[in-house]
Write a protein that holds these residues in place. Structure first.
Motif, PDB file in Angstrom:
ATOM      1  N   VAL A  10      23.766 -25.098  22.189  1.00 35.35           N
ATOM      2  CA  VAL A  10      24.233 -23.823  21.639  1.00 35.35           C
ATOM      3  C   VAL A  10      24.815 -22.964  22.759  1.00 35.35           C
ATOM      4  O   VAL A  10      24.118 -22.597  23.705  1.00 35.35           O
ATOM      5  N   LEU A  11      26.104 -22.634  22.620  1.00 33.74           N
ATOM      6  CA  LEU A  11      26.790 -21.794  23.597  1.00 33.74           C
ATOM      7  C   LEU A  11      26.723 -20.316  23.224  1.00 33.74           C
ATOM      8  O   LEU A  11      26.684 -19.446  24.096  1.00 33.74           O
ATOM      9  N   LYS A  12      26.726 -20.049  21.917  1.00 31.17           N
ATOM     10  CA  LYS A  12      26.752 -18.656  21.458  1.00 31.17           C
ATOM     11  C   LYS A  12      26.128 -18.571  20.084  1.00 31.17           C
ATOM     12  O   LYS A  12      26.295 -19.470  19.260  1.00 31.17           O
ATOM     13  N   GLU A  13      25.404 -17.489  19.837  1.00 34.42           N
ATOM     14  CA  GLU A  13      24.824 -17.228  18.518  1.00 34.42           C
ATOM     15  C   GLU A  13      25.320 -15.882  18.019  1.00 34.42           C
ATOM     16  O   GLU A  13      25.386 -14.911  18.772  1.00 34.42           O
ATOM     17  N   ILE A  14      25.701 -15.835  16.748  1.00 32.45           N
ATOM     18  CA  ILE A  14      26.266 -14.625  16.149  1.00 32.45           C
ATOM     19  C   ILE A  14      25.518 -14.348  14.851  1.00 32.45           C
ATOM     20  O   ILE A  14      25.458 -15.214  13.966  1.00 32.45           O
ATOM     21  N   ASN A  15      24.940 -13.172  14.733  1.00 34.05           N
ATOM     22  CA  ASN A  15      24.219 -12.825  13.514  1.00 34.05           C
ATOM     23  C   ASN A  15      25.157 -12.839  12.317  1.00 34.05           C
ATOM     24  O   ASN A  15      26.286 -12.341  12.379  1.00 34.05           O
ATOM     25  N   LYS A  16      24.669 -13.410  11.228  1.00 41.02           N
ATOM     26  CA  LYS A  16      25.443 -13.508   9.989  1.00 41.02           C
ATOM     27  C   LYS A  16      24.577 -13.002   8.845  1.00 41.02           C
ATOM     28  O   LYS A  16      23.510 -13.563   8.561  1.00 41.02           O
ATOM     29  N   GLY A  17      25.025 -11.936   8.198  1.00 37.60           N
ATOM     30  CA  GLY A  17      24.221 -11.357   7.134  1.00 37.60           C
ATOM     31  C   GLY A  17      22.914 -10.814   7.686  1.00 37.60           C
ATOM     32  O   GLY A  17      22.816 -10.419   8.850  1.00 37.60           O
ATOM     33  N   GLU A  18      21.879 -10.812   6.862  1.00 35.08           N
ATOM     34  CA  GLU A  18      20.595 -10.246   7.272  1.00 35.08           C
ATOM     35  C   GLU A  18      19.668 -11.262   7.926  1.00 35.08           C
ATOM     36  O   GLU A  18      18.788 -10.886   8.703  1.00 35.08           O
ATOM     37  N   THR A  19      19.855 -12.547   7.636  1.00 32.00           N
ATOM     38  CA  THR A  19      18.860 -13.519   8.106  1.00 32.00           C
ATOM     39  C   THR A  19      19.450 -14.763   8.768  1.00 32.00           C
ATOM     40  O   THR A  19      18.699 -15.580   9.299  1.00 32.00           O
ATOM     41  N   SER A  20      20.754 -14.920   8.770  1.00 27.63           N
ATOM     42  CA  SER A  20      21.353 -16.176   9.224  1.00 27.63           C
ATOM     43  C   SER A  20      22.133 -16.011  10.527  1.00 27.63           C
ATOM     44  O   SER A  20      22.254 -14.909  11.061  1.00 27.63           O
ATOM     45  N   LYS A  21      22.662 -17.126  11.022  1.00 26.19           N
ATOM     46  CA  LYS A  21      23.444 -17.112  12.258  1.00 26.19           C
ATOM     47  C   LYS A  21      24.627 -18.068  12.152  1.00 26.19           C
ATOM     48  O   LYS A  21      24.527 -19.135  11.534  1.00 26.19           O
ATOM     49  N   ASN A  22      25.725 -17.686  12.775  1.00 24.36           N
ATOM     50  CA  ASN A  22      26.796 -18.618  13.097  1.00 24.36           C
ATOM     51  C   ASN A  22      26.603 -19.041  14.550  1.00 24.36           C
ATOM     52  O   ASN A  22      26.291 -18.205  15.405  1.00 24.36           O
ATOM     53  N   LEU A  23      26.785 -20.314  14.824  1.00 25.00           N
ATOM     54  CA  LEU A  23      26.607 -20.836  16.173  1.00 25.00           C
ATOM     55  C   LEU A  23      27.891 -21.488  16.667  1.00 25.00           C
ATOM     56  O   LEU A  23      28.628 -22.092  15.887  1.00 25.00           O
ATOM     57  N   ILE A  24      28.146 -21.345  17.955  1.00 23.70           N
ATOM     58  CA  ILE A  24      29.189 -22.129  18.607  1.00 23.70           C
ATOM     59  C   ILE A  24      28.469 -23.142  19.479  1.00 23.70           C
ATOM     60  O   ILE A  24      27.659 -22.781  20.338  1.00 23.70           O
ATOM     61  N   VAL A  25      28.747 -24.411  19.232  1.00 31.10           N
ATOM     62  CA  VAL A  25      27.990 -25.507  19.839  1.00 31.10           C
ATOM     63  C   VAL A  25      28.942 -26.472  20.538  1.00 31.10           C
ATOM     64  O   VAL A  25      29.990 -26.827  19.994  1.00 31.10           O
ATOM     65  N   LEU A  26      28.577 -26.879  21.746  1.00 25.50           N
ATOM     66  CA  LEU A  26      29.308 -27.947  22.425  1.00 25.50           C
ATOM     67  C   LEU A  26      28.601 -29.247  22.088  1.00 25.50           C
ATOM     68  O   LEU A  26      27.436 -29.440  22.438  1.00 25.50           O
ATOM     69  N   SER A  27      29.296 -30.132  21.384  1.00 29.77           N
ATOM     70  CA  SER A  27      28.645 -31.316  20.834  1.00 29.77           C
ATOM     71  C   SER A  27      29.194 -32.611  21.420  1.00 29.77           C
ATOM     72  O   SER A  27      30.347 -32.687  21.847  1.00 29.77           O
ATOM     73  N   LYS A  28      28.350 -33.612  21.427  1.00 27.90           N
ATOM     74  CA  LYS A  28      28.721 -34.924  21.943  1.00 27.90           C
ATOM     75  C   LYS A  28      29.680 -35.613  20.978  1.00 27.90           C
ATOM     76  O   LYS A  28      29.416 -35.712  19.784  1.00 27.90           O
ATOM     77  N   GLY A  29      30.798 -36.074  21.502  1.00 32.14           N
ATOM     78  CA  GLY A  29      31.745 -36.842  20.711  1.00 32.14           C
ATOM     79  C   GLY A  29      32.703 -36.031  19.870  1.00 32.14           C
ATOM     80  O   GLY A  29      33.715 -36.557  19.394  1.00 32.14           O
ATOM     81  N   ILE A  30      32.407 -34.749  19.657  1.00 33.04           N
ATOM     82  CA  ILE A  30      33.261 -33.905  18.816  1.00 33.04           C
ATOM     83  C   ILE A  30      33.871 -32.763  19.618  1.00 33.04           C
ATOM     84  O   ILE A  30      35.018 -32.396  19.444  1.00 33.04           O
ATOM     85  N   GLY A  31      33.081 -32.204  20.526  1.00 34.85           N
ATOM     86  CA  GLY A  31      33.547 -31.068  21.311  1.00 34.85           C
ATOM     87  C   GLY A  31      32.959 -29.769  20.800  1.00 34.85           C
ATOM     88  O   GLY A  31      31.870 -29.742  20.225  1.00 34.85           O
ATOM     89  N   LYS A  32      33.692 -28.700  20.966  1.00 29.71           N
ATOM     90  CA  LYS A  32      33.208 -27.383  20.551  1.00 29.71           C
ATOM     91  C   LYS A  32      33.386 -27.219  19.048  1.00 29.71           C
ATOM     92  O   LYS A  32      34.482 -27.368  18.524  1.00 29.71           O
ATOM     93  N   ILE A  33      32.282 -26.919  18.369  1.00 29.48           N
ATOM     94  CA  ILE A  33      32.307 -26.791  16.914  1.00 29.48           C
ATOM     95  C   ILE A  33      31.566 -25.523  16.492  1.00 29.48           C
ATOM     96  O   ILE A  33      30.832 -24.919  17.277  1.00 29.48           O
ATOM     97  N   PHE A  34      31.757 -25.151  15.226  1.00 26.88           N
ATOM     98  CA  PHE A  34      31.072 -24.001  14.648  1.00 26.88           C
ATOM     99  C   PHE A  34      30.021 -24.509  13.664  1.00 26.88           C
ATOM    100  O   PHE A  34      30.292 -25.396  12.851  1.00 26.88           O
ATOM    101  N   MET A  35      28.823 -23.925  13.748  1.00 22.86           N
ATOM    102  CA  MET A  35      27.731 -24.333  12.874  1.00 22.86           C
ATOM    103  C   MET A  35      27.115 -23.107  12.211  1.00 22.86           C
ATOM    104  O   MET A  35      27.183 -21.991  12.748  1.00 22.86           O
ATOM    105  N   TYR A  36      26.521 -23.333  11.048  1.00 19.22           N
ATOM    106  CA  TYR A  36      25.892 -22.251  10.289  1.00 19.22           C
ATOM    107  C   TYR A  36      24.420 -22.566  10.118  1.00 19.22           C
ATOM    108  O   TYR A  36      24.054 -23.632   9.606  1.00 19.22           O
ATOM    109  N   ALA A  37      23.569 -21.634  10.571  1.00 19.13           N
ATOM    110  CA  ALA A  37      22.118 -21.808  10.473  1.00 19.13           C
ATOM    111  C   ALA A  37      21.573 -20.801   9.465  1.00 19.13           C
ATOM    112  O   ALA A  37      21.288 -19.647   9.806  1.00 19.13           O
TER     113      ALA A  37
END
Length: 245
Positions: A10-37
């Motif tokens: 996880v490179l960066k975490e961004i609050n989303k709504g009241e309880t969730s997060k958007n993440l920027i992740v450096l991943s193996k085989g894919i590269g930099k991606i966006f994830m939702y937790a």
């Protein structure tokens, strides 16, 4: 939708709504991606720890348009000791910001991921000067991104001797004769030049296996920051804070 297992940090975490997060992740085989937790900010969420910066995890997720929605995650390493030292935390946060802002999206960059993991491991598990670790990372990272400086021959005439200057604009060493012609470039000591050569030629596993004097570290700091600013037109707030400590 197909469920995928994605290993990343996880490179960066961004609050989303009241309880969730958007993440920027450096991943193996894919590269930099966006994830939702979803729900990761809830006190009892199983994704709370794995959605924090520095968390290196195996994620189970499915792709949904431009995001990967996380179902579950298992932490491999969180580099905990970085969080217990303000200087380590400051420089490590800058390293994450540098990668997050400059690494291309959805493009395999496993060599950069290996460098990042090695850097955070050294930062977390050793007493090596965080400034030194950061300077080594910057130089190696820029070379992996395609901005490798020339250290063997003058960037203007090709001469391989009397290389006592460095041109941040042209990206490499410069000989005494070219300097006498009025070409812009700063002095580089033999210690700094040998350090550059070692960093650029070394495998990631061995890139931190050397030490420098305080004077050479100061010189590398100026050289590295000037070189990055000449090729990447960005400001890094985390670096400003780290350098103020």
């Amino acid at each position: 939708m197909a469920v995928e297992k994605i290993r990343g940090i996880v490179l960066k975490e961004i609050n989303k709504g009241e309880t969730s997060k958007n993440l920027i992740v450096l991943s193996k085989g894919i590269g930099k991606i966006f994830m939702y937790a979803r729900g990761a900010r809830k006190s009892k969420s199983p994704l709370m720890a794995s959605s924090q910066i520095f968390s290196y995890c195996d994620f189970v997720a499915f792709e949904n348009k431009n995001f990967y929605n996380i179902n579950q995650a298992e932490i491999i390493d969180n580099f905990y000791n970085i969080r217990t030292d303000i200087e380590k935390l400051a420089y490590s946060s800058y390293i994450l910001e540098l990668v997050e802002k400059t690494c291309p999206e959805n493009m395999e960059c496993d060599n950069i991921m290996l460098l990042l993991l090695k850097t955070l491991s050294v930062m977390s598990k050793t007493d090596i000067n965080p400034r030194f670790i950061t300077r080594v990372f910057e130089i190696k990272y820029m070379s992996l991104m395609g901005f490798m400086p020339e250290t063997e021959n003058c960037v203007f005439c090709g001469n391989d001797s009397h290389l006592n200057y460095f041109s941040k604009i042209e990206g490499g060493v410069m000989c005494d004769d070219c300097k006498k012609k009025g070409i812009d470039g700063g002095i580089i000591s033999n210690g700094a030049l040998q350090s550059l050569r070692y960093i650029l030629k070394s495998d990631v596993s061995k890139v931190f296996n050397f030490r420098v004097s305080d004077d050479v570290l100061y010189e590398l700091s100026i050289l590295s920051k000037d070189y990055i600013s000449s090729h990447i037109n960005m400001k890094f707030k985390t670096l400003d804070f780290a350098e103020s400590l």
